[in-house]
Design a protein around this motif. Structure first.
Motif, PDB file in Angstrom:
ATOM      1  N   ARG A 166       0.804  -1.222   0.000  1.00  0.00           N
ATOM      2  CA  ARG A 166       0.000   0.000   0.000  1.00  0.00           C
ATOM      3  C   ARG A 166       0.835   1.269   0.000  1.00  0.00           C
ATOM      4  NH1 ARG A 166      -5.478  -0.917  -0.624  1.00  0.00           N
ATOM      5  NH2 ARG A 166      -5.278   1.325  -0.744  1.00  0.00           N
ATOM      6  N   ASN A 167       2.009   1.234   0.628  1.00  0.00           N
ATOM      7  CA  ASN A 167       2.948   2.344   0.498  1.00  0.00           C
ATOM      8  C   ASN A 167       4.359   1.784   0.603  1.00  0.00           C
ATOM      9  OD1 ASN A 167       3.859   2.560   3.290  1.00  0.00           O
ATOM     10  ND2 ASN A 167       1.951   3.625   3.742  1.00  0.00           N
ATOM     11  N   LEU A 168       5.297   2.537   0.041  1.00  0.00           N
ATOM     12  CA  LEU A 168       6.647   2.011  -0.133  1.00  0.00           C
ATOM     13  C   LEU A 168       7.656   3.149  -0.070  1.00  0.00           C
ATOM     14  CD1 LEU A 168       8.234  -0.608  -1.002  1.00  0.00           C
ATOM     15  CD2 LEU A 168       7.830   0.110  -3.354  1.00  0.00           C
ATOM     16  N   SER A 169       8.789   2.894   0.573  1.00  0.00           N
ATOM     17  CA  SER A 169       9.898   3.849   0.593  1.00  0.00           C
ATOM     18  C   SER A 169      11.195   3.065   0.462  1.00  0.00           C
ATOM     19  CB  SER A 169       9.903   4.658   1.892  1.00  0.00           C
ATOM     20  OG  SER A 169      10.431   3.896   2.953  1.00  0.00           O
ATOM     21  N   ALA A 170      12.298   3.762   0.545  1.00  0.00           N
ATOM     22  CA  ALA A 170      13.595   3.109   0.488  1.00  0.00           C
ATOM     23  C   ALA A 170      13.867   2.301   1.751  1.00  0.00           C
ATOM     24  CB  ALA A 170      14.696   4.140   0.280  1.00  0.00           C
TER      25      ALA A 170
ATOM     26  N   PRO B 167       5.551 -14.500  10.197  1.00  0.00           N
ATOM     27  CA  PRO B 167       6.607 -14.333  11.196  1.00  0.00           C
ATOM     28  C   PRO B 167       7.093 -12.885  11.301  1.00  0.00           C
ATOM     29  CG  PRO B 167       7.528 -15.257   9.210  1.00  0.00           C
ATOM     30  CD  PRO B 167       6.046 -15.155   8.983  1.00  0.00           C
ATOM     31  N   GLU B 168       7.952 -12.615  12.258  1.00  0.00           N
ATOM     32  CA  GLU B 168       8.504 -11.279  12.464  1.00  0.00           C
ATOM     33  C   GLU B 168       9.504 -10.889  11.386  1.00  0.00           C
ATOM     34  OE1 GLU B 168       7.605  -8.973  14.864  1.00  0.00           O
ATOM     35  OE2 GLU B 168       5.988 -10.421  15.143  1.00  0.00           O
ATOM     36  N   ARG B 169      10.113 -11.878  10.724  1.00  0.00           N
ATOM     37  CA  ARG B 169      11.063 -11.632   9.628  1.00  0.00           C
ATOM     38  C   ARG B 169      10.660 -12.480   8.437  1.00  0.00           C
ATOM     39  NH1 ARG B 169      17.031 -11.242  12.355  1.00  0.00           N
ATOM     40  NH2 ARG B 169      16.716  -9.125  13.103  1.00  0.00           N
ATOM     41  N   PHE B 170      10.733 -11.867   7.250  1.00  0.00           N
ATOM     42  CA  PHE B 170      10.386 -12.578   6.025  1.00  0.00           C
ATOM     43  C   PHE B 170      10.950 -11.819   4.831  1.00  0.00           C
ATOM     44  CE2 PHE B 170       6.779  -9.856   7.202  1.00  0.00           C
ATOM     45  CZ  PHE B 170       6.668  -9.050   6.073  1.00  0.00           C
ATOM     46  N   ALA B 171      10.769 -12.373   3.646  1.00  0.00           N
ATOM     47  CA  ALA B 171      11.163 -11.708   2.399  1.00  0.00           C
ATOM     48  C   ALA B 171       9.905 -11.199   1.708  1.00  0.00           C
ATOM     49  CB  ALA B 171      11.901 -12.671   1.483  1.00  0.00           C
ATOM     50  N   LEU B 172       9.962  -9.966   1.239  1.00  0.00           N
ATOM     51  CA  LEU B 172       8.873  -9.392   0.453  1.00  0.00           C
ATOM     52  C   LEU B 172       9.302  -9.401  -1.010  1.00  0.00           C
ATOM     53  CD1 LEU B 172       6.210  -7.832   0.064  1.00  0.00           C
ATOM     54  CD2 LEU B 172       7.528  -5.728   0.472  1.00  0.00           C
ATOM     55  N   VAL B 173       8.470  -9.993  -1.858  1.00  0.00           N
ATOM     56  CA  VAL B 173       8.732 -10.049  -3.290  1.00  0.00           C
ATOM     57  C   VAL B 173       7.661  -9.217  -3.997  1.00  0.00           C
ATOM     58  CG1 VAL B 173       8.954 -11.548  -5.312  1.00  0.00           C
ATOM     59  CG2 VAL B 173       9.731 -12.347  -3.065  1.00  0.00           C
ATOM     60  N   VAL B 174       8.129  -8.259  -4.807  1.00  0.00           N
ATOM     61  CA  VAL B 174       7.228  -7.425  -5.611  1.00  0.00           C
ATOM     62  C   VAL B 174       7.656  -7.616  -7.066  1.00  0.00           C
ATOM     63  CG1 VAL B 174       6.299  -5.119  -6.003  1.00  0.00           C
ATOM     64  CG2 VAL B 174       7.074  -5.763  -3.704  1.00  0.00           C
ATOM     65  N   PRO B 175       7.030  -8.567  -7.770  1.00  0.00           N
ATOM     66  CA  PRO B 175       7.467  -8.917  -9.123  1.00  0.00           C
ATOM     67  C   PRO B 175       7.444  -7.752 -10.110  1.00  0.00           C
ATOM     68  CG  PRO B 175       5.923 -10.548  -8.284  1.00  0.00           C
ATOM     69  CD  PRO B 175       5.928  -9.408  -7.307  1.00  0.00           C
ATOM     70  N   SER B 176       6.468  -6.855 -10.008  1.00  0.00           N
ATOM     71  CA  SER B 176       6.367  -5.755 -10.973  1.00  0.00           C
ATOM     72  C   SER B 176       7.560  -4.809 -10.913  1.00  0.00           C
ATOM     73  CB  SER B 176       5.076  -4.966 -10.746  1.00  0.00           C
ATOM     74  OG  SER B 176       5.089  -4.343  -9.471  1.00  0.00           O
TER      75      SER B 176
ATOM     76  N   GLY C 269      10.617  -6.006  -9.607  1.00  0.00           N
ATOM     77  CA  GLY C 269      11.806  -6.843  -9.510  1.00  0.00           C
ATOM     78  C   GLY C 269      12.444  -6.798  -8.127  1.00  0.00           C
ATOM     79  N   LEU C 270      11.637  -6.562  -7.091  1.00  0.00           N
ATOM     80  CA  LEU C 270      12.161  -6.448  -5.723  1.00  0.00           C
ATOM     81  C   LEU C 270      12.088  -7.760  -4.968  1.00  0.00           C
ATOM     82  CD1 LEU C 270      10.509  -3.078  -4.621  1.00  0.00           C
ATOM     83  CD2 LEU C 270      12.860  -3.448  -5.383  1.00  0.00           C
ATOM     84  N   HIS C 271      13.110  -8.030  -4.175  1.00  0.00           N
ATOM     85  CA  HIS C 271      13.160  -9.162  -3.248  1.00  0.00           C
ATOM     86  C   HIS C 271      13.881  -8.628  -2.015  1.00  0.00           C
ATOM     87  CE1 HIS C 271      14.184 -13.048  -1.484  1.00  0.00           C
ATOM     88  NE2 HIS C 271      13.191 -13.518  -2.205  1.00  0.00           N
ATOM     89  N   LEU C 272      13.087  -8.213  -0.999  1.00  0.00           N
ATOM     90  CA  LEU C 272      13.626  -7.484   0.148  1.00  0.00           C
ATOM     91  C   LEU C 272      13.413  -8.233   1.449  1.00  0.00           C
ATOM     92  CD1 LEU C 272      11.993  -4.148  -0.973  1.00  0.00           C
ATOM     93  CD2 LEU C 272      14.435  -4.650  -1.092  1.00  0.00           C
ATOM     94  N   ARG C 273      14.432  -8.253   2.294  1.00  0.00           N
ATOM     95  CA  ARG C 273      14.303  -8.839   3.638  1.00  0.00           C
ATOM     96  C   ARG C 273      13.615  -7.819   4.525  1.00  0.00           C
ATOM     97  NH1 ARG C 273      19.112 -12.610   5.293  1.00  0.00           N
ATOM     98  NH2 ARG C 273      17.535 -12.900   6.854  1.00  0.00           N
TER      99      ARG C 273
ATOM    100  N   VAL D 223       6.544  -2.744   7.809  1.00  0.00           N
ATOM    101  CA  VAL D 223       7.857  -3.404   7.836  1.00  0.00           C
ATOM    102  C   VAL D 223       8.960  -2.404   7.553  1.00  0.00           C
ATOM    103  CG1 VAL D 223       6.904  -5.625   7.117  1.00  0.00           C
ATOM    104  CG2 VAL D 223       7.792  -4.062   5.383  1.00  0.00           C
ATOM    105  N   THR D 224      10.123  -2.731   8.046  1.00  0.00           N
ATOM    106  CA  THR D 224      11.341  -2.014   7.701  1.00  0.00           C
ATOM    107  C   THR D 224      12.222  -3.000   6.949  1.00  0.00           C
ATOM    108  OG1 THR D 224      13.139  -0.649   8.563  1.00  0.00           O
ATOM    109  CG2 THR D 224      12.495  -2.535   9.891  1.00  0.00           C
ATOM    110  N   PHE D 225      12.969  -2.491   6.004  1.00  0.00           N
ATOM    111  CA  PHE D 225      13.846  -3.370   5.206  1.00  0.00           C
ATOM    112  C   PHE D 225      15.175  -3.530   5.926  1.00  0.00           C
ATOM    113  CE2 PHE D 225      11.425  -1.202   1.606  1.00  0.00           C
ATOM    114  CZ  PHE D 225      10.427  -2.158   1.626  1.00  0.00           C
ATOM    115  N   SER D 226      15.664  -4.782   5.970  1.00  0.00           N
ATOM    116  CA  SER D 226      16.933  -5.048   6.663  1.00  0.00           C
ATOM    117  C   SER D 226      17.988  -5.533   5.692  1.00  0.00           C
ATOM    118  CB  SER D 226      16.728  -6.074   7.750  1.00  0.00           C
ATOM    119  OG  SER D 226      16.085  -7.231   7.277  1.00  0.00           O
TER     120      SER D 226
END
Length: 79
Positions: A30-34, A48-57, A59-63, A76-79
């Motif tokens: 719904r919203n996204l930043s760096a 879980p408290e930690r996971f990977a977010l994949v946004v195919p459109s 090309g993102l794969h973020l912890r 979430v915050t990106f780690s």
């Protein structure tokens, strides 16, 4: 209201997938930043408290680390 986030978030509506331990749950970004994002989900159960977010459109794969949970959204915050 004063913005206190490290990076400004931008409203988006993108399909995503929460991936963890061999499992996956669909979500909507719904919203996204760096530095983080807000995700819309159908249920908090099993996420879980930690996971990977994949946004195919994009090309993102973020912890990710969960920062907050409210109703059908998680922040979430990106780690």
């Amino acid at each position: 209201m004063i913005e206190t986030r490290a990076a400004p978030r931008h409203r988006v509506l993108k399909a995503g997938t929460i991936e963890f331990g061999g499992g996956a749950i669909d979500c909507v970004v719904r919203n996204l930043s760096a530095t983080g994002a807000a995700l819309e989900i159908s249920s908090h159960v099993g996420i879980p408290e930690r996971f990977a977010l994949v946004v195919p459109s994009d090309g993102l794969h973020l912890r990710c680390d969960v920062v907050w949970r409210k109703n059908y959204r998680i922040g979430v915050t990106f780690s």
